[in-house]
Design a protein around this motif. Structure first.
Motif, mmCIF file in Angstrom:
data_model
loop_
_atom_site.group_PDB
_atom_site.id
_atom_site.type_symbol
_atom_site.label_atom_id
_atom_site.label_comp_id
_atom_site.label_asym_id
_atom_site.label_seq_id
_atom_site.Cartn_x
_atom_site.Cartn_y
_atom_site.Cartn_z
ATOM 1 N N MET A 191 0.875 -1.213 -0.160
ATOM 2 C CA MET A 191 -0.059 -0.028 0.112
ATOM 3 C C MET A 191 1.022 1.340 0.067
ATOM 4 O O MET A 191 1.683 1.147 0.954
ATOM 5 C CB MET A 191 -0.949 -0.178 1.281
ATOM 6 C CG MET A 191 -2.021 1.010 1.152
ATOM 7 S SD MET A 191 -3.103 0.926 2.638
ATOM 8 C CE MET A 191 -3.399 -0.934 2.988
ATOM 9 N N SER A 192 0.637 1.966 -1.039
ATOM 10 C CA SER A 192 1.403 3.303 -1.185
ATOM 11 C C SER A 192 0.847 4.615 -1.127
ATOM 12 O O SER A 192 -0.129 4.622 -2.021
ATOM 13 C CB SER A 192 2.037 2.982 -2.461
ATOM 14 O OG SER A 192 3.006 4.283 -2.793
ATOM 15 N N PHE A 193 1.122 5.313 -0.015
ATOM 16 C CA PHE A 193 0.285 6.643 -0.047
ATOM 17 C C PHE A 193 0.896 7.725 -0.798
ATOM 18 O O PHE A 193 2.236 7.508 -0.844
ATOM 19 C CB PHE A 193 0.121 6.970 1.477
ATOM 20 C CG PHE A 193 -0.889 6.049 2.165
ATOM 21 C CD1 PHE A 193 -1.939 6.109 2.077
ATOM 22 C CD2 PHE A 193 -0.252 5.136 2.781
ATOM 23 C CE1 PHE A 193 -2.977 5.231 2.744
ATOM 24 C CE2 PHE A 193 -1.025 4.218 3.612
ATOM 25 C CZ PHE A 193 -2.459 4.254 3.428
ATOM 26 N N GLU A 194 0.330 8.786 -1.345
ATOM 27 C CA GLU A 194 0.973 9.880 -2.048
ATOM 28 C C GLU A 194 1.707 10.688 -1.119
ATOM 29 O O GLU A 194 2.676 11.145 -1.353
ATOM 30 C CB GLU A 194 -0.155 10.716 -2.661
ATOM 31 C CG GLU A 194 -0.980 10.094 -3.440
ATOM 32 C CD GLU A 194 -2.192 10.779 -4.243
ATOM 33 O OE1 GLU A 194 -2.497 11.896 -3.611
ATOM 34 O OE2 GLU A 194 -2.761 10.203 -4.983
ATOM 35 N N SER A 195 1.352 10.966 0.374
ATOM 36 C CA SER A 195 1.994 11.604 1.265
ATOM 37 C C SER A 195 1.854 11.250 2.532
ATOM 38 O O SER A 195 0.955 10.255 2.868
ATOM 39 C CB SER A 195 1.637 13.031 1.212
ATOM 40 O OG SER A 195 0.345 13.292 1.701
ATOM 41 N N LYS A 196 2.473 11.534 3.662
ATOM 42 C CA LYS A 196 2.441 11.192 4.881
ATOM 43 C C LYS A 196 1.350 11.593 5.562
ATOM 44 O O LYS A 196 0.445 10.752 6.334
ATOM 45 C CB LYS A 196 3.750 11.615 5.819
ATOM 46 C CG LYS A 196 3.549 11.064 7.082
ATOM 47 C CD LYS A 196 4.987 11.813 7.923
ATOM 48 C CE LYS A 196 4.657 11.056 9.191
ATOM 49 N NZ LYS A 196 6.072 11.443 10.113
ATOM 50 N N LYS A 239 -1.727 11.834 4.021
ATOM 51 C CA LYS A 239 -2.733 11.254 3.598
ATOM 52 C C LYS A 239 -2.688 9.613 4.294
ATOM 53 O O LYS A 239 -3.782 9.201 4.490
ATOM 54 C CB LYS A 239 -2.662 10.695 1.919
ATOM 55 C CG LYS A 239 -3.202 12.116 1.206
ATOM 56 C CD LYS A 239 -3.447 11.756 -0.212
ATOM 57 C CE LYS A 239 -4.171 12.552 -0.856
ATOM 58 N NZ LYS A 239 -5.284 12.478 -1.877
ATOM 59 N N ALA A 240 -1.462 9.303 4.514
ATOM 60 C CA ALA A 240 -1.393 7.885 5.367
ATOM 61 C C ALA A 240 -1.729 8.130 6.696
ATOM 62 O O ALA A 240 -2.513 7.279 7.229
ATOM 63 C CB ALA A 240 0.016 7.485 5.284
ATOM 64 N N GLU A 241 -1.694 9.457 7.251
ATOM 65 C CA GLU A 241 -2.004 9.448 8.787
ATOM 66 C C GLU A 241 -3.780 9.682 8.574
ATOM 67 O O GLU A 241 -4.234 9.123 9.616
ATOM 68 C CB GLU A 241 -1.361 10.667 9.287
ATOM 69 C CG GLU A 241 0.024 10.440 9.590
ATOM 70 C CD GLU A 241 0.701 11.584 10.181
ATOM 71 O OE1 GLU A 241 0.236 12.826 10.188
ATOM 72 O OE2 GLU A 241 1.900 11.445 10.755
ATOM 73 N N GLY A 242 -4.160 10.318 7.708
ATOM 74 C CA GLY A 242 -5.780 10.450 7.617
ATOM 75 C C GLY A 242 -6.456 9.119 7.335
ATOM 76 O O GLY A 242 -7.347 8.949 7.923
ATOM 77 N N TYR A 243 -5.624 8.396 6.396
ATOM 78 C CA TYR A 243 -6.202 6.851 6.186
ATOM 79 C C TYR A 243 -6.451 6.353 7.423
ATOM 80 O O TYR A 243 -7.460 5.594 7.764
ATOM 81 C CB TYR A 243 -5.522 6.285 5.151
ATOM 82 C CG TYR A 243 -5.930 4.683 4.862
ATOM 83 C CD1 TYR A 243 -6.903 4.719 4.041
ATOM 84 C CD2 TYR A 243 -5.249 4.059 5.543
ATOM 85 C CE1 TYR A 243 -7.129 3.408 3.842
ATOM 86 C CE2 TYR A 243 -5.501 2.356 5.163
ATOM 87 C CZ TYR A 243 -6.556 2.398 4.506
ATOM 88 O OH TYR A 243 -7.181 1.039 4.095
ATOM 89 N N TRP A 244 -5.328 6.093 8.127
ATOM 90 C CA TRP A 244 -5.274 5.370 9.388
ATOM 91 C C TRP A 244 -6.284 6.049 10.527
ATOM 92 O O TRP A 244 -6.872 5.107 11.371
ATOM 93 C CB TRP A 244 -3.945 4.862 9.669
ATOM 94 C CG TRP A 244 -3.259 4.112 8.857
ATOM 95 C CD1 TRP A 244 -1.994 4.342 7.974
ATOM 96 C CD2 TRP A 244 -3.497 2.850 8.573
ATOM 97 N NE1 TRP A 244 -1.997 3.294 7.431
ATOM 98 C CE2 TRP A 244 -2.729 2.312 7.699
ATOM 99 C CE3 TRP A 244 -4.593 1.994 9.318
ATOM 100 C CZ2 TRP A 244 -2.564 1.079 7.011
ATOM 101 C CZ3 TRP A 244 -4.515 0.543 8.487
ATOM 102 C CH2 TRP A 244 -3.591 0.083 7.603
ATOM 103 N N ARG A 245 -6.229 7.009 10.444
ATOM 104 C CA ARG A 245 -7.158 7.865 11.554
ATOM 105 C C ARG A 245 -8.633 7.381 11.449
ATOM 106 O O ARG A 245 -9.305 6.923 12.172
ATOM 107 C CB ARG A 245 -6.763 9.248 11.402
ATOM 108 C CG ARG A 245 -7.616 10.202 12.540
ATOM 109 C CD ARG A 245 -7.124 11.636 12.601
ATOM 110 N NE ARG A 245 -5.890 11.753 12.568
ATOM 111 C CZ ARG A 245 -5.367 12.319 11.395
ATOM 112 N NH1 ARG A 245 -6.102 12.718 10.305
ATOM 113 N NH2 ARG A 245 -4.065 12.639 11.505
ATOM 114 N N GLU A 246 -8.932 7.501 10.171
ATOM 115 C CA GLU A 246 -10.399 7.109 9.520
ATOM 116 C C GLU A 246 -10.570 5.701 9.928
ATOM 117 O O GLU A 246 -11.707 5.240 10.252
ATOM 118 C CB GLU A 246 -10.688 7.499 8.127
ATOM 119 C CG GLU A 246 -10.706 9.188 8.020
ATOM 120 C CD GLU A 246 -11.473 9.390 6.600
ATOM 121 O OE1 GLU A 246 -12.414 8.788 6.184
ATOM 122 O OE2 GLU A 246 -10.834 10.315 6.157
ATOM 123 N N ASN A 247 -9.517 4.930 9.580
ATOM 124 C CA ASN A 247 -9.745 3.224 9.573
ATOM 125 C C ASN A 247 -10.034 3.208 11.189
ATOM 126 O O ASN A 247 -10.767 2.204 11.510
ATOM 127 C CB ASN A 247 -8.584 2.696 8.937
ATOM 128 C CG ASN A 247 -8.894 1.164 8.806
ATOM 129 O OD1 ASN A 247 -9.891 0.585 8.926
ATOM 130 N ND2 ASN A 247 -7.740 0.341 8.542
#
Length: 88
Positions: free
Chosen positions: A1-6, A8-16
């Motif tokens: 899994m590759s995120f465009e930026s750090k 976006k990765a933090e936002g993704y895991w926060r929402e998950n």
């Protein structure tokens, strides 16, 4: 899994994580609340020939858990698409 930026990765895991916690709270409320705490109140209602409190304690919580798995899959796939990390 590759995120465009750090970010976006933090936002993704926060929402998950928020999604997982909500689903676990629902499952805990159904399994503990309906199967243990509210069993006497629910036993006044009959469902398919069984007392509803007994049914939740024995089978209802499992059905809710399986339903929550399907909800998680659908929501997680939508989250993957939102953050552009979905699989084709």
């Amino acid at each position: 899994m590759s995120f465009e930026s750090k970010d976006k990765a933090e936002g993704y895991w926060r929402e998950n994580l928020r999604l997982v916690l909500k689903l676990l709270a629902i499952w805990a409320a159904v399994s503990f609340g309906c199967g243990i705490l509210l069993v006497d109140v629910l036993n006044e209602i009959h469902f398919m020939g069984f007392k509803l409190g007994f049914w939740f304690a024995q089978q209802g919580a499992m059905y809710v858990f399986v339903a929550l798995i399907f909800v998680y899959v659908a929501k997680a796939n939508a989250l993957d698409k939102k953050y552009n990390v979905h699989e084709d």
